[in-house]
Motif scaffolding. Sequence first.
Motif, PDB file in Angstrom:
ATOM      1  N   LEU A 125       0.842  -1.192   0.000  1.00 37.84           N
ATOM      2  CA  LEU A 125       0.000   0.000   0.000  1.00 37.84           C
ATOM      3  C   LEU A 125       0.882   1.248   0.000  1.00 37.84           C
ATOM      4  O   LEU A 125       1.856   1.334   0.737  1.00 37.84           O
ATOM      5  CB  LEU A 125      -0.920  -0.010   1.220  1.00 37.84           C
ATOM      6  N   ARG A 126       0.524   2.199  -0.844  1.00 36.55           N
ATOM      7  CA  ARG A 126       1.260   3.463  -0.949  1.00 36.55           C
ATOM      8  C   ARG A 126       0.256   4.614  -0.934  1.00 36.55           C
ATOM      9  O   ARG A 126      -0.770   4.547  -1.603  1.00 36.55           O
ATOM     10  CB  ARG A 126       2.080   3.472  -2.237  1.00 36.55           C
ATOM     11  N   ILE A 127       0.565   5.668  -0.174  1.00 31.40           N
ATOM     12  CA  ILE A 127      -0.318   6.826  -0.070  1.00 31.40           C
ATOM     13  C   ILE A 127       0.453   8.073  -0.488  1.00 31.40           C
ATOM     14  O   ILE A 127       1.526   8.365   0.048  1.00 31.40           O
ATOM     15  CB  ILE A 127      -0.870   7.007   1.352  1.00 31.40           C
ATOM     16  N   GLN A 128      -0.093   8.809  -1.438  1.00 34.08           N
ATOM     17  CA  GLN A 128       0.539  10.034  -1.892  1.00 34.08           C
ATOM     18  C   GLN A 128       0.307  11.171  -0.889  1.00 34.08           C
ATOM     19  O   GLN A 128      -0.660  11.154  -0.122  1.00 34.08           O
ATOM     20  CB  GLN A 128      -0.024  10.449  -3.255  1.00 34.08           C
ATOM     21  N   ASP A 129       1.202  12.155  -0.913  1.00 37.81           N
ATOM     22  CA  ASP A 129       0.975  13.366  -0.128  1.00 37.81           C
ATOM     23  C   ASP A 129      -0.353  14.004  -0.547  1.00 37.81           C
ATOM     24  O   ASP A 129      -0.699  14.018  -1.729  1.00 37.81           O
ATOM     25  CB  ASP A 129       2.101  14.370  -0.360  1.00 37.81           C
ATOM     26  N   ALA A 130      -1.075  14.533   0.428  1.00 41.09           N
ATOM     27  CA  ALA A 130      -2.350  15.210   0.152  1.00 41.09           C
ATOM     28  C   ALA A 130      -2.093  16.711   0.064  1.00 41.09           C
ATOM     29  O   ALA A 130      -1.786  17.358   1.070  1.00 41.09           O
ATOM     30  CB  ALA A 130      -3.367  14.898   1.245  1.00 41.09           C
ATOM     31  N   HIS A 131      -2.220  17.254  -1.129  1.00 43.84           N
ATOM     32  CA  HIS A 131      -1.974  18.672  -1.361  1.00 43.84           C
ATOM     33  C   HIS A 131      -3.301  19.435  -1.457  1.00 43.84           C
ATOM     34  O   HIS A 131      -4.316  18.872  -1.885  1.00 43.84           O
ATOM     35  CB  HIS A 131      -1.172  18.867  -2.645  1.00 43.84           C
ATOM     36  N   PRO A 132      -3.303  20.704  -1.080  1.00 43.29           N
ATOM     37  CA  PRO A 132      -4.551  21.482  -1.171  1.00 43.29           C
ATOM     38  C   PRO A 132      -5.000  21.657  -2.613  1.00 43.29           C
ATOM     39  O   PRO A 132      -4.182  21.916  -3.494  1.00 43.29           O
ATOM     40  CB  PRO A 132      -4.178  22.828  -0.533  1.00 43.29           C
ATOM     41  N   ILE A 133      -6.297  21.487  -2.846  1.00 48.61           N
ATOM     42  CA  ILE A 133      -6.850  21.673  -4.186  1.00 48.61           C
ATOM     43  C   ILE A 133      -6.802  23.146  -4.576  1.00 48.61           C
ATOM     44  O   ILE A 133      -6.452  23.494  -5.706  1.00 48.61           O
ATOM     45  CB  ILE A 133      -8.296  21.126  -4.241  1.00 48.61           C
ATOM     46  N   ASP A 134      -7.166  24.008  -3.635  1.00 45.70           N
ATOM     47  CA  ASP A 134      -7.157  25.446  -3.868  1.00 45.70           C
ATOM     48  C   ASP A 134      -6.568  26.119  -2.629  1.00 45.70           C
ATOM     49  O   ASP A 134      -7.181  26.125  -1.558  1.00 45.70           O
ATOM     50  CB  ASP A 134      -8.578  25.953  -4.132  1.00 45.70           C
ATOM     51  N   LYS A 135      -5.377  26.677  -2.770  1.00 44.80           N
ATOM     52  CA  LYS A 135      -4.707  27.308  -1.623  1.00 44.80           C
ATOM     53  C   LYS A 135      -5.515  28.461  -1.047  1.00 44.80           C
ATOM     54  O   LYS A 135      -5.423  28.754   0.146  1.00 44.80           O
ATOM     55  CB  LYS A 135      -3.322  27.801  -2.047  1.00 44.80           C
ATOM     56  N   LYS A 136      -6.322  29.114  -1.892  1.00 40.54           N
ATOM     57  CA  LYS A 136      -7.100  30.254  -1.422  1.00 40.54           C
ATOM     58  C   LYS A 136      -8.191  29.840  -0.444  1.00 40.54           C
ATOM     59  O   LYS A 136      -8.681  30.669   0.337  1.00 40.54           O
ATOM     60  CB  LYS A 136      -7.720  30.990  -2.607  1.00 40.54           C
ATOM     61  N   GLN A 137      -8.600  28.574  -0.482  1.00 40.57           N
ATOM     62  CA  GLN A 137      -9.645  28.091   0.423  1.00 40.57           C
ATOM     63  C   GLN A 137      -9.109  27.737   1.803  1.00 40.57           C
ATOM     64  O   GLN A 137      -9.879  27.535   2.744  1.00 40.57           O
ATOM     65  CB  GLN A 137     -10.334  26.868  -0.176  1.00 40.57           C
ATOM     66  N   LEU A 138      -7.783  27.641   1.934  1.00 40.76           N
ATOM     67  CA  LEU A 138      -7.197  27.263   3.215  1.00 40.76           C
ATOM     68  C   LEU A 138      -7.414  28.349   4.254  1.00 40.76           C
ATOM     69  O   LEU A 138      -7.248  29.546   3.971  1.00 40.76           O
ATOM     70  CB  LEU A 138      -5.701  27.009   3.063  1.00 40.76           C
ATOM     71  N   LYS A 139      -7.791  27.939   5.457  1.00 42.15           N
ATOM     72  CA  LYS A 139      -7.891  28.860   6.590  1.00 42.15           C
ATOM     73  C   LYS A 139      -6.938  28.364   7.675  1.00 42.15           C
ATOM     74  O   LYS A 139      -7.152  27.302   8.257  1.00 42.15           O
ATOM     75  CB  LYS A 139      -9.322  28.924   7.114  1.00 42.15           C
ATOM     76  N   ILE A 140      -5.884  29.157   7.913  1.00 45.42           N
ATOM     77  CA  ILE A 140      -4.855  28.781   8.876  1.00 45.42           C
ATOM     78  C   ILE A 140      -4.894  29.761  10.030  1.00 45.42           C
ATOM     79  O   ILE A 140      -4.856  30.983   9.832  1.00 45.42           O
ATOM     80  CB  ILE A 140      -3.462  28.769   8.210  1.00 45.42           C
ATOM     81  N   GLN A 141      -4.984  29.227  11.239  1.00 47.83           N
ATOM     82  CA  GLN A 141      -5.106  30.048  12.434  1.00 47.83           C
ATOM     83  C   GLN A 141      -3.988  29.706  13.419  1.00 47.83           C
ATOM     84  O   GLN A 141      -3.330  28.670  13.299  1.00 47.83           O
ATOM     85  CB  GLN A 141      -6.462  29.813  13.113  1.00 47.83           C
ATOM     86  N   GLU A 142      -3.809  30.564  14.396  1.00 44.27           N
ATOM     87  CA  GLU A 142      -2.893  30.292  15.501  1.00 44.27           C
ATOM     88  C   GLU A 142      -3.693  30.140  16.787  1.00 44.27           C
ATOM     89  O   GLU A 142      -4.642  30.897  17.037  1.00 44.27           O
ATOM     90  CB  GLU A 142      -1.868  31.414  15.663  1.00 44.27           C
ATOM     91  N   ARG A 143      -3.317  29.157  17.578  1.00 45.83           N
ATOM     92  CA  ARG A 143      -3.977  28.937  18.862  1.00 45.83           C
ATOM     93  C   ARG A 143      -2.928  28.894  19.973  1.00 45.83           C
ATOM     94  O   ARG A 143      -1.763  28.589  19.729  1.00 45.83           O
ATOM     95  CB  ARG A 143      -4.776  27.632  18.837  1.00 45.83           C
ATOM     96  N   ASN A 144      -3.362  29.153  21.181  1.00 47.53           N
ATOM     97  CA  ASN A 144      -2.481  29.107  22.344  1.00 47.53           C
ATOM     98  C   ASN A 144      -2.843  27.929  23.226  1.00 47.53           C
ATOM     99  O   ASN A 144      -4.003  27.483  23.272  1.00 47.53           O
ATOM    100  CB  ASN A 144      -2.596  30.406  23.155  1.00 47.53           C
ATOM    101  N   GLY A 145      -1.854  27.420  23.925  1.00 45.80           N
ATOM    102  CA  GLY A 145      -2.103  26.292  24.810  1.00 45.80           C
ATOM    103  C   GLY A 145      -1.072  26.212  25.919  1.00 45.80           C
ATOM    104  O   GLY A 145      -0.024  26.861  25.875  1.00 45.80           O
TER     105      GLY A 145
END
Length: 319
Positions: A125-145
Amino acid sequence: MHKRFVNHCTIDLTLIPDGPILIKSGKEGADPTKPDMEFVETYHAGGKSIYLPGSSLKGAIRAHAERVVRTVGKDSNPDRLDILWANDPLNDKYDYLQKKSSSDIYKLSSFTDQLFGNTSIASRLRIQDAHPIDKKQLKIQERNGVAIDRVFGSVAVGPFNYQVCTAGEFRTKIHLKNFSLAQLGLIGLVLRDLNDGWFGIGFAKSRGLGTVTVKYNEAVVQYPGCKLDKDNRQIKQIVKSGRWGHAFLLGAGEFLDAEEAANYGFPKPDNQPTPIAAEPMDLGFGVQLKWQGDGETGVPNLFQCAVRAWSKLLTGAAA
């Protein structure tokens, strides 16, 4: 046997965050403006973006596949070929595989090792890297812990901050070669459980991170050593004499003679009828069946057919 291709399955799917997810980068950068824990990044489609490494996905899938097998089988070597089992790959010394032939190594390995590999056999079994289909749809946030001391209830480590992705679509493919239908069925069960939130991927899964929705795009099962007859009503082997109806899902044991299948421990017969008709592969050589989308005759139908073989294997093991 594994030096040749008898069947191959490619599952094209999209992973959609069902909440925050984080696959941590292995290094902390020197930039003080960036969070302590950064999402792993790579260059893809002309720019830099976050992604889900295939190795991380495979590790999560393997771990849950082992849980499934241990639930219905054994968690140690039962010294019986008719009993399903999954070993502990971190502590197994594999003494039972020493000085064995390649066929015996495969047959004596646990069900999950036959699929994911061990120190003596390669992974199927081999799994390819999962890349974003549309980078503009990505929402990246910062959280504290913070990390809490379990004895005193005070802060043990922190505060620290980390990146999470809360939206976007990541596309990947799973490739499986020389598989039995029960092995394909196990992958279907694992992907079902991933979609249902039974397990997650990446960092802080016990704290609610890592759950995703699985969307199936396409699945293709190919038989490179076969062709269709002139009426496209039968699949037949090019070199050997094997013949099947044009709408059959075929496991690896179907393409082997009885002696070779027994040597490797592949079930024979190993086939299931499907509503999908076979068609020629590209360039007119080989045969393939295609399942499209999430509908009634889509990719879930492929897994339903394969899970029937999985259930049959369990019934035989319990008998």
